[in-house]
Design a protein around this motif. Structure first.
Motif, PDB file in Angstrom:
ATOM      1  N   UNK A  31     -19.489  12.577 -24.111  1.00 15.43           N
ATOM      2  CA  UNK A  31     -20.475  13.456 -23.478  1.00 15.43           C
ATOM      3  C   UNK A  31     -21.538  13.869 -24.486  1.00 15.43           C
ATOM      4  N   UNK A  32     -21.064  14.189 -25.702  1.00 16.26           N
ATOM      5  CA  UNK A  32     -22.017  14.602 -26.735  1.00 16.26           C
ATOM      6  C   UNK A  32     -22.993  13.466 -27.041  1.00 16.26           C
ATOM      7  N   UNK A  33     -22.457  12.248 -27.239  1.00 13.41           N
ATOM      8  CA  UNK A  33     -23.333  11.109 -27.540  1.00 13.41           C
ATOM      9  C   UNK A  33     -24.337  10.911 -26.420  1.00 13.41           C
ATOM     10  N   UNK A  34     -23.859  11.038 -25.181  1.00 14.95           N
ATOM     11  CA  UNK A  34     -24.733  10.821 -24.038  1.00 14.95           C
ATOM     12  C   UNK A  34     -25.832  11.878 -23.962  1.00 14.95           C
ATOM     13  N   UNK A  35     -25.503  13.082 -24.436  1.00 12.53           N
ATOM     14  CA  UNK A  35     -26.502  14.148 -24.360  1.00 12.53           C
ATOM     15  C   UNK A  35     -27.607  13.964 -25.403  1.00 12.53           C
ATOM     16  N   UNK A  36     -27.344  13.087 -26.389  1.00 15.28           N
ATOM     17  CA  UNK A  36     -28.324  12.940 -27.469  1.00 15.28           C
ATOM     18  C   UNK A  36     -29.488  12.026 -27.108  1.00 15.28           C
ATOM     19  N   UNK A  37     -29.305  11.179 -26.102  1.00  9.10           N
ATOM     20  CA  UNK A  37     -30.300  10.140 -25.842  1.00  9.10           C
ATOM     21  C   UNK A  37     -30.481   9.954 -24.345  1.00  9.10           C
ATOM     22  N   UNK A  38     -31.601   9.349 -23.947  1.00 11.82           N
ATOM     23  CA  UNK A  38     -31.716   9.012 -22.531  1.00 11.82           C
ATOM     24  C   UNK A  38     -31.497   7.517 -22.316  1.00 11.82           C
ATOM     25  N   UNK A  39     -30.934   6.865 -23.326  1.00 10.21           N
ATOM     26  CA  UNK A  39     -30.626   5.445 -23.203  1.00 10.21           C
ATOM     27  C   UNK A  39     -29.106   5.293 -23.228  1.00 10.21           C
ATOM     28  N   UNK A  40     -28.525   4.809 -22.122  1.00 11.56           N
ATOM     29  CA  UNK A  40     -27.068   4.829 -22.044  1.00 11.56           C
ATOM     30  C   UNK A  40     -26.422   3.798 -22.980  1.00 11.56           C
ATOM     31  N   UNK A  41     -27.125   2.734 -23.337  1.00 10.22           N
ATOM     32  CA  UNK A  41     -26.551   1.764 -24.282  1.00 10.22           C
ATOM     33  C   UNK A  41     -26.435   2.400 -25.672  1.00 10.22           C
ATOM     34  N   UNK A  42     -27.464   3.121 -26.058  1.00  9.40           N
ATOM     35  CA  UNK A  42     -27.413   3.841 -27.336  1.00  9.40           C
ATOM     36  C   UNK A  42     -26.247   4.832 -27.313  1.00  9.40           C
ATOM     37  N   UNK A  43     -26.107   5.533 -26.182  1.00  7.60           N
ATOM     38  CA  UNK A  43     -25.020   6.503 -26.048  1.00  7.60           C
ATOM     39  C   UNK A  43     -23.668   5.811 -26.183  1.00  7.60           C
ATOM     40  N   UNK A  44     -23.536   4.626 -25.580  1.00 10.82           N
ATOM     41  CA  UNK A  44     -22.279   3.871 -25.614  1.00 10.82           C
ATOM     42  C   UNK A  44     -21.907   3.495 -27.038  1.00 10.82           C
TER      43      UNK A  44
END
Lengths: 241, 311
Positions: A153-166
């Motif tokens: 969740x934290x990683x996902x909150x950092x970016x609006x690109x889901x691949x980067x979040x992954x």
């Protein structure tokens, strides 16, 4: 909080993510435990060690995959604006999403109880399995999953690109899981290697897997989860800075 | 404090300012909106309309200044404000994975409404989603998505409705339908809608606030603004055959004549001289096929106000 939780669960199931995660998890753990080389029969011991060694690694991929969209997609699509302008606190949004992720991995774990039952029956004599250690391992796996979900969740909150979040989420999960063990053996940390290991998930996972419920491990799991949830919430609030 | 001139003030903004880095998006604006009014926020792209709306809904905090919505201070009681507003953001973001009904049930459950199911059914019916409500939102056409967005904003029967460009990107029929929905629901609510379509303001709004480069350049009733521009009147005239221009020019009140087509003229006049015009033309043996008084539209006022250099 309940409404966000239910919405997330519905989102998982109506976009097939839930089914894919559960099926992939069972296929990988099933094959490694029962079919492929070094399976349970080759080892000849009545325990589920293979499952508990494999699962943290499978979780790295699967949990990063289920959480990667949670905030990045909402930001990209603009639905985060809808969520935030509803009478929900940032905390409710974060915890609702966290609980939904945790529920999904619990659903993936439940069918593996069948493995537990099978080995229980296969034991010689029947029931010759360390029941305490097995339940402890399941609990450890859930707590590990809980930390992974909060990291995702934290990683996902950092970016609006889901691949980067992954990718970021996988990196952080592996870091938290194992890297403290690896760096603790560096000569630089000699003397304090125990404390370095202690910062990683693995030492606590191993400890709880022995079937010993140590409050220090529980405190570790709970506080690490809360720390990442808090970071996520802070990140959400950062729109106000 | 929120009462003035015996009108209940539903939205009040004092010195509201938003700065992004170096750029001033909204520059200390002030306005009041009375309960039950439909107000149009007008301005070119990037004028600060959306930013103002985002501050009113509590999504963005202002750099300085204060605002009240439905009697609550946004800074001090954001939850009360959020409970009392319905917001349709720009581009109408939606969860495309969810079914229409699922999504509306989700919105209803956030507000802890009683009888969620029946309320959702009622909303689906009232915004005209009945033929499509069994689909996933991702499968809907743009017009129906807009209805879902409106249903989402209206489900809890909010006192204040904030719509950011509710009709942008729709075809003319859909625009008409969405306007009907807004008008129907706006009867007993305060509505703030942003647009850059002038006809929309004329069709829907009681009041217009024109924003340019972060400042309010006009804040008045639609009629008053139209009067502003009415120091000249345009009359379009179509005749059966060509006419000697001097006949037209000799009528008092005519300032200028432009030929805009075959036997078609546009007269710029100081006052409404249609009657004199009719008889003068008839006397000259010509016939008027078409005569039309053209009100100077808000469009021109808008252009005038928003292209002026701000000091």
């Amino acid at each position: 909080m309940k409404s966000v939780f239910l919405k997330e669960i519905r989102g998982f199931f109506s976009s097939l993510i839930a089914y894919i995660v559960i099926v992939v998890f069972l296929i990988i753990t099933g094959l490694l435990t029962w079919v492929l080389k070094n399976n349970m029969f080759d080892a000849g011991y009545s325990n589920l060690d293979t499952l508990f060694i494999i699962a943290p690694w499978v979780f790295v991929f699967l949990i990063s995959a289920i959480t990667m969209r949670s905030f990045s997609d909402e930001k990209k699509a603009g639905t985060l604006e809808i969520l935030i302008t509803k009478p929900l606190t940032d905390f409710q949004i974060v915890v609702g999403k966290y609980l939904a992720g945790l529920t999904l991995i619990t659903l993936a774990l439940i069918p593996t109880l069948l493995y537990f039952y099978t080995i229980y029956e296969l034991g010689d004599p029947v029931g010759n399995i360390d029941i305490g250690a097995t339940w402890g391992s399941y609990l450890g796996l859930l707590w590990l999953g809980s930390i992974y979900v909060s990291i995702g969740l934290f990683s996902s909150s950092l970016t609006d690109n889901s691949i980067v979040a992954f990718i970021l989420s996988m990196f952080l999960c592996v870091t938290m899981y194992i890297s403290f063990d690896l760096i603790s053996s560096l000569s630089f940390f000699s003397g304090i290697d125990y404390y370095v290991q202690w910062a990683g998930i693995n030492s606590h996972y191993q400890s709880i897997s022995r079937g010993v419920l140590d409050t220090r491990d529980l405190v570790y799991f709970i506080s690490t989860t809360l720390m990442f949830l808090w970071l996520t919430k802070t990140r959400l609030e950062s729109r106000k800075w | 404090m929120l009462f003035s001139r015996n009108i209940i003030v539903s939205v009040k903004v004092i010195n509201l300012k938003k700065v992004f880095g170096e750029q001033i998006a909204v520059n200390a604006i002030n306005f009041e909106i009375a309960e039950g009014q439909i107000v149009g926020f007008l301005g070119p792209n990037g004028a600060g309309k959306s930013t103002t709306m985002k501050m009113l809904t509590g999504f963005l905090p202002p750099t300085s200044g204060e605002s009240w919505v439905a009697g609550f201070n946004i800074d001090k009681s954001p939850m009360d404000v959020k409970r009392n507003i319905g917001y349709l953001p720009e581009h109408n973001p939606l969860y495309t994975d969810l079914y229409v009904k699922e999504y509306l049930l989700f919105c209803a459950s956030i507000f802890k409404l009683d009888k969620k199911e029946s309320r959702v059914k009622e909303m689906i019916d009232r915004v005209g989603l009945t033929p499509e409500y069994k689909k996933k939102i991702g499968q809907l056409s743009k017009g129906y998505r807009q209805r879902v967005g409106l249903a989402q904003a209206l489900i809890h029967d909010p006192k204040v409705l904030i719509l950011d460009e509710p009709t942008s990107g729709l075809d003319p029929n859909q625009i008409g339908e969405i306007r009907t929905v807004i008008k129907e629901f706006g009867q007993n609510k305060t509505v703030i809608l942003s647009t850059h379509i002038m006809q929309e303001v004329q069709a829907l709004c009681d009041k217009v606030i024109i924003i340019n480069k972060g400042s309010i350049v006009a804040n008045d009733n639609v009629e008053n603004l139209q009067h502003l521009a009415q120091n000249k009147i345009l009359i379009r005239l179509e005749l059966s055959k060509s006419i000697n221009e001097s006949i037209l020019r000799n009528i008092s009140g005519v300032n200028n004549i432009t030929i805009i087509g075959k036997n078609t003229y546009e007269l710029e006049c100081t006052n409404d001289i249609r009657e004199t015009l009719f008889f003068s033309v008839a006397q000259s043996g010509n016939a008027i096929l078409n005569m039309q008084l053209e009100q100077q539209s808000l469009e021109e006022i808008f252009k005038k106000l928003t292209t002026k250099k701000t000091l």
